[in-house]
Design a protein around this motif. Structure first.
Motif, PDB file in Angstrom:
ATOM      1  N   GLY A 211       7.871  11.904   5.121  1.00 38.67           N
ATOM      2  CA  GLY A 211       8.043  12.454   6.462  1.00 38.67           C
ATOM      3  C   GLY A 211       6.936  12.116   7.436  1.00 38.67           C
ATOM      4  N   THR A 212       6.786  12.980   8.422  1.00 39.82           N
ATOM      5  CA  THR A 212       5.876  12.738   9.538  1.00 39.82           C
ATOM      6  C   THR A 212       4.424  13.077   9.226  1.00 39.82           C
ATOM      7  N   THR A 213       4.133  13.486   8.011  1.00 42.34           N
ATOM      8  CA  THR A 213       2.732  13.747   7.640  1.00 42.34           C
ATOM      9  C   THR A 213       1.956  12.454   7.418  1.00 42.34           C
ATOM     10  N   ARG A 214       2.656  11.340   7.246  1.00 43.94           N
ATOM     11  CA  ARG A 214       1.996  10.064   6.991  1.00 43.94           C
ATOM     12  C   ARG A 214       1.238   9.592   8.236  1.00 43.94           C
ATOM     13  N   THR A 215       0.070   8.996   8.013  1.00 50.16           N
ATOM     14  CA  THR A 215      -0.730   8.471   9.110  1.00 50.16           C
ATOM     15  C   THR A 215      -1.029   7.003   8.873  1.00 50.16           C
ATOM     16  N   THR A 216      -1.276   6.284   9.951  1.00 43.16           N
ATOM     17  CA  THR A 216      -1.572   4.861   9.879  1.00 43.16           C
ATOM     18  C   THR A 216      -3.066   4.652   9.644  1.00 43.16           C
ATOM     19  N   ARG A 217      -3.402   3.766   8.710  1.00 40.33           N
ATOM     20  CA  ARG A 217      -4.799   3.506   8.360  1.00 40.33           C
ATOM     21  C   ARG A 217      -5.015   1.992   8.292  1.00 40.33           C
ATOM     22  N   VAL A 218      -6.252   1.567   8.483  1.00 41.09           N
ATOM     23  CA  VAL A 218      -6.603   0.149   8.340  1.00 41.09           C
ATOM     24  C   VAL A 218      -7.930   0.033   7.603  1.00 41.09           C
ATOM     25  N   GLN A 219      -8.114  -1.079   6.895  1.00 38.05           N
ATOM     26  CA  GLN A 219      -9.396  -1.394   6.295  1.00 38.05           C
ATOM     27  C   GLN A 219      -9.415  -2.872   5.935  1.00 38.05           C
ATOM     28  N   LYS A 220     -10.624  -3.410   5.793  1.00 38.02           N
ATOM     29  CA  LYS A 220     -10.797  -4.832   5.507  1.00 38.02           C
ATOM     30  C   LYS A 220     -10.526  -5.116   4.033  1.00 38.02           C
ATOM     31  N   ILE A 221      -9.915  -6.267   3.745  1.00 39.44           N
ATOM     32  CA  ILE A 221      -9.716  -6.682   2.365  1.00 39.44           C
ATOM     33  C   ILE A 221     -10.654  -7.845   2.053  1.00 39.44           C
ATOM     34  N   SER A 222     -10.711  -8.231   0.787  1.00 37.19           N
ATOM     35  CA  SER A 222     -11.512  -9.382   0.381  1.00 37.19           C
ATOM     36  C   SER A 222     -10.664 -10.283  -0.506  1.00 37.19           C
ATOM     37  N   TRP A 223     -11.297 -11.295  -1.090  1.00 34.16           N
ATOM     38  CA  TRP A 223     -10.573 -12.264  -1.913  1.00 34.16           C
ATOM     39  C   TRP A 223     -11.295 -12.462  -3.227  1.00 34.16           C
ATOM     40  N   ASN A 224     -10.528 -12.503  -4.309  1.00 39.15           N
ATOM     41  CA  ASN A 224     -11.106 -12.718  -5.629  1.00 39.15           C
ATOM     42  C   ASN A 224     -11.468 -14.186  -5.827  1.00 39.15           C
ATOM     43  N   ALA A 225     -12.292 -14.450  -6.840  1.00 33.07           N
ATOM     44  CA  ALA A 225     -12.734 -15.817  -7.120  1.00 33.07           C
ATOM     45  C   ALA A 225     -11.563 -16.732  -7.464  1.00 33.07           C
ATOM     46  N   ASP A 226     -10.462 -16.164  -7.986  1.00 34.34           N
ATOM     47  CA  ASP A 226      -9.305 -16.985  -8.341  1.00 34.34           C
ATOM     48  C   ASP A 226      -8.352 -17.219  -7.175  1.00 34.34           C
ATOM     49  N   GLY A 227      -8.750 -16.764  -5.977  1.00 30.12           N
ATOM     50  CA  GLY A 227      -7.942 -17.002  -4.781  1.00 30.12           C
ATOM     51  C   GLY A 227      -6.915 -15.948  -4.474  1.00 30.12           C
ATOM     52  N   THR A 228      -6.835 -14.900  -5.291  1.00 29.96           N
ATOM     53  CA  THR A 228      -5.884 -13.819  -5.036  1.00 29.96           C
ATOM     54  C   THR A 228      -6.516 -12.764  -4.138  1.00 29.96           C
ATOM     55  N   PRO A 229      -5.717 -12.050  -3.353  1.00 32.04           N
ATOM     56  CA  PRO A 229      -6.272 -11.021  -2.475  1.00 32.04           C
ATOM     57  C   PRO A 229      -6.757  -9.817  -3.265  1.00 32.04           C
ATOM     58  N   ASN A 230      -7.848  -9.231  -2.796  1.00 34.17           N
ATOM     59  CA  ASN A 230      -8.392  -8.003  -3.383  1.00 34.17           C
ATOM     60  C   ASN A 230      -8.336  -6.930  -2.302  1.00 34.17           C
ATOM     61  N   LEU A 231      -7.367  -6.038  -2.418  1.00 42.53           N
ATOM     62  CA  LEU A 231      -7.167  -5.024  -1.385  1.00 42.53           C
ATOM     63  C   LEU A 231      -8.137  -3.858  -1.533  1.00 42.53           C
ATOM     64  N   GLY A 232      -8.848  -3.797  -2.648  1.00 46.15           N
ATOM     65  CA  GLY A 232      -9.808  -2.727  -2.848  1.00 46.15           C
ATOM     66  C   GLY A 232      -9.127  -1.396  -3.097  1.00 46.15           C
ATOM     67  N   THR A 233      -9.792  -0.337  -2.669  1.00 49.33           N
ATOM     68  CA  THR A 233      -9.310   1.033  -2.856  1.00 49.33           C
ATOM     69  C   THR A 233      -9.147   1.686  -1.497  1.00 49.33           C
ATOM     70  N   PRO A 234      -8.053   2.395  -1.241  1.00 49.95           N
ATOM     71  CA  PRO A 234      -7.912   3.055   0.066  1.00 49.95           C
ATOM     72  C   PRO A 234      -8.999   4.098   0.274  1.00 49.95           C
ATOM     73  N   VAL A 235      -9.607   4.083   1.454  1.00 52.07           N
ATOM     74  CA  VAL A 235     -10.731   4.974   1.736  1.00 52.07           C
ATOM     75  C   VAL A 235     -10.257   6.235   2.449  1.00 52.07           C
ATOM     76  N   SER A 236     -11.105   7.241   2.435  1.00 53.55           N
ATOM     77  CA  SER A 236     -10.816   8.510   3.090  1.00 53.55           C
ATOM     78  C   SER A 236     -10.726   8.330   4.603  1.00 53.55           C
ATOM     79  N   THR A 237      -9.934   9.160   5.246  1.00 53.24           N
ATOM     80  CA  THR A 237      -9.842   9.103   6.711  1.00 53.24           C
ATOM     81  C   THR A 237     -11.138   9.568   7.376  1.00 53.24           C
ATOM     82  N   SER A 238     -12.052  10.169   6.615  1.00 52.23           N
ATOM     83  CA  SER A 238     -13.342  10.575   7.175  1.00 52.23           C
ATOM     84  C   SER A 238     -14.380   9.468   7.079  1.00 52.23           C
ATOM     85  N   THR A 239     -14.033   8.346   6.437  1.00 54.65           N
ATOM     86  CA  THR A 239     -14.958   7.224   6.294  1.00 54.65           C
ATOM     87  C   THR A 239     -14.987   6.419   7.583  1.00 54.65           C
TER      88      THR A 239
END
Length: 389
Positions: A211-239
């Motif tokens: 429902g409408t409780t969902r919020t939009t968030r953004v954060q930077k990703i990185s790349w692994n040595a094998d060329g695959t994306p590393n999305l990391g871990t979703p951070v808190s909205t207070s970060t």
């Protein structure tokens, strides 16, 4: 209407979005708008709905894929086995599919079937000649909505055999940060093109769903040595995150600036508030004189101003020689107040002044409170490495 996706094709914007019609008006479908020019604000012309599945079938959460010089549309639909799956269809133009979609992924793995078997929201991520198709898995009604990934392995993109699925999810709940059900995402580049960021939605509680409780968030990703994306871990909205590189007028980030060699923090010396105020190093504390705010100015540079004085870190008197003074001055946006932050490993960065080309330096390798800060030829040694946290 939901799941909007905005894509520029041939210098026009196309807005793809899902529609749930009134009862009796057909299945959920994907519709298209076309802009009159390169202005994303429009005006737009309604181009109709994409005929993606036989029998005017259900087809949602779509996004464009450019691959091998051709245009495709990836989306989510139900297969004959009842599984909500990922499909791909060729496109004759940005608002017309030239054939019905074919299935390239079904929710067959255990982590794709929590609270409901779902594959949806596909979005392409391409880098280094490789094409990844990321997607949302499991049902959004529960906290285990997450992201999975396919990779194109060559051959006909319309054939499931041309795609391989990664065995594990690439982005999922982080209970410690109160992030539940992160999914239905997209990716974008920083203004200077050096960074890739993910945009996604998530909930702040495990009991919230689609429902409408969902919020939009953004954060930077990185790349692994094998060329695959590393999305990391979703951070808190207070970060508080530093904004995308090259962003002008973006959000500020509050940091403490600590020298690796001295262990001391950059300080508004003697609590000064007038232009020309000294900057020195002092024992790290929690006072506002050691609060520094990073404001993007473009091209990867930042203006750095003090939380107590409100003044900006300045190459004093426009000096260009090693040993040049650093003071605080009324913020003006000039090159003498622009600093490039360059990560050098271990959590440290160098700070290079745009005007002088010199690096912020723990002058004479001092280690006592009150140690001077000046600029010096960039060497990368510990006296020029700063932690911004």
């Amino acid at each position: 209407m939901w799941a909007p996706h905005l894509e520029m094709i041939n210098n026009r914007w196309y807005l793809y979005y899902s529609v749930d019609p009134r009862p009796g008006y057909g299945a959920r479908r994907t519709h298209v708008l076309e802009s009159a020019s390169s202005d994303p604000l429009g005006p737009y012309t309604y181009r109709g709905d994409l005929d993606l599945m036989p029998g005017d079938g259900w087809a949602i959460d779509g996004a464009v894929l450019r691959l091998n010089g051709a245009l495709y549309f990836t989306f989510s639909a139900f297969a004959s086995d009842g599984l909500q799956s990922l499909y791909i269809a060729p496109m004759a133009n940005p608002w017309t599919a030239s054939a019905f979609g074919t299935r390239i992924s079904a929710p067959t793995l255990a982590w794709e079937r929590q609270d409901g078997a779902v594959n949806e929201g596909p979005f392409a991520l391409q880098r280094g000649g490789r094409t990844f198709l990321t997607y949302s898995a499991s049902h959004c009604n529960g906290p285990n909505y997450k992201l999975g990934m396919l990779e194109y392995r060559g051959g006909n993109p319309l054939a499931a055999a041309s795609w391989s699925k990664f065995a594990n999810p690439i982005f999922q709940r982080n209970d410690a940060a109160s992030v539940y059900g992160p999914g239905h995402h997209s990716f974008f580049s920083s203004p200077d093109g050096t960074e890739t960021w993910i945009a996604y939605h998530a909930n702040g509680s495990a009991s919230q769903g689609c429902g409408t409780t969902r919020t939009t968030r953004v954060q930077k990703i990185s790349w692994n040595a094998d060329g695959t994306p590393n999305l990391g871990t979703p951070v808190s909205t207070s970060t508080v995150l530093q904004g995308p590189s090259g962003e002008v007028g973006g959000p500020t980030a509050r940091v403490r600036i600590r020298n690796e060699h001295s262990g001391l923090c950059l300080d508004d010396y003697n609590f000064a508030t007038t232009p020309g105020a000294e900057v020195r190093q002092w024992t790290c504390n929690t006072l506002a004189v050691q609060d520094w705010y990073l404001q993007p100015t473009g091209d990867g540079y930042h203006q750095i101003f003090n939380g107590h004085s409100g003044l900006c870190l300045d190459d004093y008197n426009f000096a260009t020689q090693p040993g040049a003074e650093v003071r605080q001055w009324t913020c003006n946006g000039l090159a003498v107040q622009q600093w490039r932050i360059t990560p050098v490993g271990g959590g440290y960065s160098t700070l290079t002044n745009r005007h002088s080309g010199l690096c912020l330096d723990n002058y004479n390798f001092a280690t006592q409170p009150g140690a001077e800060v000046r600029q010096w030829t960039c060497t990368g040694n510990a006296a020029q490495r700063w932690s911004l946290a």
